[in-house]
Design a protein around this motif. Structure first.
Motif, short mmCIF file in Angstrom:
data_model
loop_
_atom_site.label_atom_id
_atom_site.label_comp_id
_atom_site.label_asym_id
_atom_site.label_seq_id
_atom_site.Cartn_x
_atom_site.Cartn_y
_atom_site.Cartn_z
N ALA B 270 -46.98 -37.64 15.10
CA ALA B 270 -47.75 -37.47 13.87
C ALA B 270 -48.80 -36.37 14.06
N ASP B 271 -49.42 -36.35 15.23
CA ASP B 271 -50.37 -35.28 15.53
C ASP B 271 -49.68 -33.92 15.53
N ILE B 272 -48.51 -33.88 16.17
CA ILE B 272 -47.76 -32.62 16.21
C ILE B 272 -47.41 -32.19 14.79
N VAL B 273 -46.92 -33.15 13.99
CA VAL B 273 -46.51 -32.84 12.62
C VAL B 273 -47.70 -32.38 11.77
N ALA B 274 -48.84 -33.03 11.95
CA ALA B 274 -50.02 -32.64 11.16
C ALA B 274 -50.37 -31.17 11.45
N LEU B 275 -50.31 -30.79 12.72
CA LEU B 275 -50.61 -29.40 13.07
C LEU B 275 -49.58 -28.45 12.45
N GLU B 276 -48.31 -28.82 12.60
CA GLU B 276 -47.23 -27.96 12.14
C GLU B 276 -47.20 -27.87 10.61
N GLU B 277 -47.34 -29.02 9.98
CA GLU B 277 -47.20 -29.06 8.53
C GLU B 277 -48.35 -28.35 7.83
N SER B 278 -49.55 -28.45 8.41
CA SER B 278 -50.67 -27.77 7.77
C SER B 278 -50.47 -26.25 7.86
N GLU B 279 -49.89 -25.81 8.98
CA GLU B 279 -49.65 -24.37 9.09
C GLU B 279 -48.54 -23.93 8.12
N GLY B 396 -53.08 -43.08 11.92
CA GLY B 396 -53.27 -43.39 10.49
C GLY B 396 -52.06 -43.09 9.61
N PHE B 397 -51.07 -42.36 10.14
CA PHE B 397 -49.86 -42.06 9.36
C PHE B 397 -49.18 -43.32 8.84
N ALA B 398 -49.46 -44.45 9.49
CA ALA B 398 -48.76 -45.69 9.12
C ALA B 398 -49.19 -46.23 7.77
N GLU B 399 -50.30 -45.76 7.27
CA GLU B 399 -50.79 -46.29 6.01
C GLU B 399 -50.72 -45.25 4.91
N LYS B 404 -52.07 -37.49 4.20
CA LYS B 404 -53.04 -36.70 3.44
C LYS B 404 -54.35 -36.58 4.23
N ALA B 405 -54.81 -37.70 4.74
CA ALA B 405 -56.08 -37.70 5.48
C ALA B 405 -55.99 -36.84 6.73
N ALA B 406 -54.85 -36.93 7.44
CA ALA B 406 -54.69 -36.15 8.67
C ALA B 406 -54.71 -34.65 8.36
N LEU B 407 -54.02 -34.28 7.29
CA LEU B 407 -53.99 -32.86 6.93
C LEU B 407 -55.35 -32.40 6.39
N GLU B 482 -60.42 -37.75 17.10
CA GLU B 482 -60.47 -37.95 15.67
C GLU B 482 -59.25 -37.35 14.95
N LYS B 483 -58.98 -36.08 15.22
CA LYS B 483 -57.91 -35.43 14.47
C LYS B 483 -56.87 -34.83 15.40
N ALA B 484 -55.78 -34.38 14.78
CA ALA B 484 -54.67 -33.78 15.53
C ALA B 484 -55.16 -32.61 16.38
#
Ligand code: FES
Lengths: 87, 503
Positions: B270-279, B396-399, B404-407, B482-484
């Protein structure tokens, strides 16, 4: 006041069969019944295939449901009260 | 959030079947004893559920087939379980159609939609009769009566009754499916329209007879655990599933006892995805696309594929956290087997299609595996800890709202317009997608999750999502990062995987 010990099995087998629901159902037990109970979680009651299981006042009850646990508790507490102030 | 989920009798039935099949698999006795299993299951439990023993046994046999991973196919009918076993052990049906109606178990619930209850007072005004466009309502024995042959199911009578005495009945399976993928057949049995079904599993939870169930891969996983090196990827909603509240230790210890070599949280992915997806978002919106959606929930991705095909290009091309972790593990060890464990049914298909995951379990199935091996998690002394690299926002991806919050955490520094919204449940997801199509939406990022509450509310969970959510929050409070962007390991893996992180 006499206290009745309620042991709820939280072993994995009973957990899978819904012991958590048994806990939750106790929320709906009237206060005057609840105050007779000492509620404890136990890791196994030795009847794993028949869960979820509880032990109330030393007696084990198998295949409990949220509905039945309340009935059993009320019955046993009414007995304890000698039927005098039971409602 | 949706109504509380309980371990009802049909849920217990399903779990007993899974446990007993798993027990035989652990003992290596499937071939000798599988034919006796329906009889044995019949003797378990206190209540008789159906009209007769024969029907109950027939239902058990079908449940066993599903537990073995076999679909509900014509060719498997009227065959002894032991006869089917060699075929079952080749696991021919795991690629798709995870959700199955067990025809013998389906009650064929009544389809009369409107029904007059005893609350009817047979009043003078009779607004029901006056409002009915087909004159379908008469008075029989002092009560309004609906002639079902004339009824148009328009609902006027229900709306007009001042006592609210007319109710609308929906078949529970149909009512639980928010995208109209399940309907009654001519024989009144439920059938799933595979063109529409997104495998969210809501109907499995909805059916009060437990007549809808998913195919299991427990036997496959047990075979792996006996012979291979096996890695587990666990979804972040794992917390509390085995009854240990927010304490992850016993879960990890139990995994070790089952024989897993290593357990990795999907939250790392999820951390990896948050980084990748935001980019990805920064690259694509608004230059290429006016909006983008998340891609981690397979039910949501299926919804877009099957119901909004024109929007496919708007779905993030970043892989899901599960796939990201699996690809990383496969890079590290080509030989090891990878099992994903989560609350999700749709993941079974996604995992299979990914080519990097060897099997998928739900938490329900995992627990059955433990019980079958006589592992009592409550009795374990556990000191195992989760990895400290993983961030709060990854878990937090589970909820619902977690992606949205991670990004958010990453995008807040960006100068671009970032207007995220989240939707949970297929109905809400569909509504948001429709608004995005119409160009009416003020948002440019949609997090879509097929289940109410997000993954914690998934059909394969053992614990009600409301409680899992609480345990998760407690776990997150204890999470330092705290964050990715605080997860350096995720950043390294991301670099290594490069374009592999895209579908
Ligand atoms: S787990 Fe409950 S009796 Fe053993």
């Amino acid at each position: 006041m006499a206290i009745l010990k309620l042991e709820i099995c939280s072993g994995t087998s009973c957990h899978l069969m819904g012991s958590f629901d048994l806990y939750r159902s106790l929320d709906f037990l009237p206060r005057d019944y609840k105050e007779y109970l000492e509620i404890v979680k136990v890791p196994c009651l030795g009847k794993c295939g028949e869960g979820p299981n509880i032990r109330l006042g030393g007696k084990t009850y198998t295949y409990m449901t949220p509905e039945e646990i309340k009935l059993v508790i009320k019955r046993e507490i009414d007995k304890l009260r000698g039927g005098k102030d039971g409602c | 959030m949706a109504v509380n989920r309980h371990v009802t009798e049909p849920v217990k039935l399903k779990r007993r079947v899974l446990t007993e099949v798993a027990r035989l698999a652990w003992q290596g006795k499937l071939a000798e004893e599988i034919d006796d299993l329906p009889e044995k299951l019949l003797s378990m439990g206190k209540e008789r559920y159906r009209c007769c023993e024969f029907k109950e046994k027939a239902i058990y046999a079908e449940r066993i087939k599903l537990a073995l991973g076999l679909g509900q196919k014509e060719e498997y009918k009227k065959k002894r379980l032991s006869e089917l076993l060699p075929k079952a052990l080749e696991f021919p049906d795991l690629a798709d159609n995870q959700v199955n109606v067990i025809n013998v178990a389906c009650e064929g619930c009544p389809i009369n939609k409107f029904f007059v209850t005893n609350a009817c007072q047979n009043c003078l005004a009779h607004p029901c009769r006056n409002s009915c466009p087909r004159d379908a309502i008469s008075v029989v024995q002092n009560q309004a009566y609906i002639d079902q042959n004339r009824c148009l199911e328009c609902g006027m009578c229900k709306r007009s009754c001042p006592y609210g005495a007319i109710i609308e009945i929906n078949r529970p399976c149909e009512a639980s499916c928010q995208i109209g993928a399940i309907k009654a057949n001519t024989d009144r049995k439920a059938t799933i329209d595979l063109e529409k079904c997104v495998e969210c599993g809501a109907c499995m939870v909805g059916c009060p007879y437990g007549a809808i169930s998913d195919k299991s891969q427990i036997v496959k996983v047990i075979e792996f655990l006996k012979t291979e090196k096996v890695y587990a990827i666990i979804a972040p909603s794992f917390i509390g599933q085995l009854g240990q509240k927010e304490n992850p230790g016993p879960f990890l210890k139990a995994m070790e006892l089952l024989g897993f070599t290593k357990v990795v949280e999907a939250a790392l992915g999820a951390d990896i995805v948050a980084l990748e997806e935001s980019e990805e978002f920064i690259h694509k919106v608004p230059k290429e696309l006016d909006f983008m959606t998340s891609s981690c929930c397979p039910g949501f991705v299926n919804l877009v594929d099957k119901h909004f095909p024109d929007l496919k290009k708007h779905v993030s091309s970043t892989v899901s956290p599960m796939v990201a972790v699996a690809k990383y593990l496969k890079q590290e060890d080509r030989e090891g087997k990878i099992v994903f464990i989560g609350p999700c049914v749709a993941k079974k298909t996604e995992a299979y299609a990914s080519g990097v995951i060897d099997a998928t379990l739900t938490f329900e199935e995992l627990t059955a595996l433990l019980v079958a091996k006589d592992i009592n998690v409550s009795e374990l002394e556990a000191t195992q800890e989760l990895s400290e690299d993983i961030s709060r926002s990854g878990r937090g991806f589970a909820e619902a709202g977690g992606v949205k919050a991670a990004l958010n955490g990453i995008m807040e520094k960006s100068e671009l317009t970032w207007k995220p919204v989240n939707a949970q449940g297929l109905k809400e997801c569909s509504q948001q997608l429709k608004e995005l199509i119409r160009g009416k939406s003020e948002y440019n990022f949609l997090e879509g999750m097929a289940c109410q509450g997000g993954c914690v509310g998934g059909p394969g969970a053992v614990v009600d999502g409301k409680f899992t959510g609480r345990f998760l929050q407690k776990l997150c409070q204890k999470t330092v990062r705290e964050k990715a962007t605080d997860n350096t390991v995720a950043q390294e893996i991301r670099k290594k995987l490069g374009t592999d992180l895209h579908r």
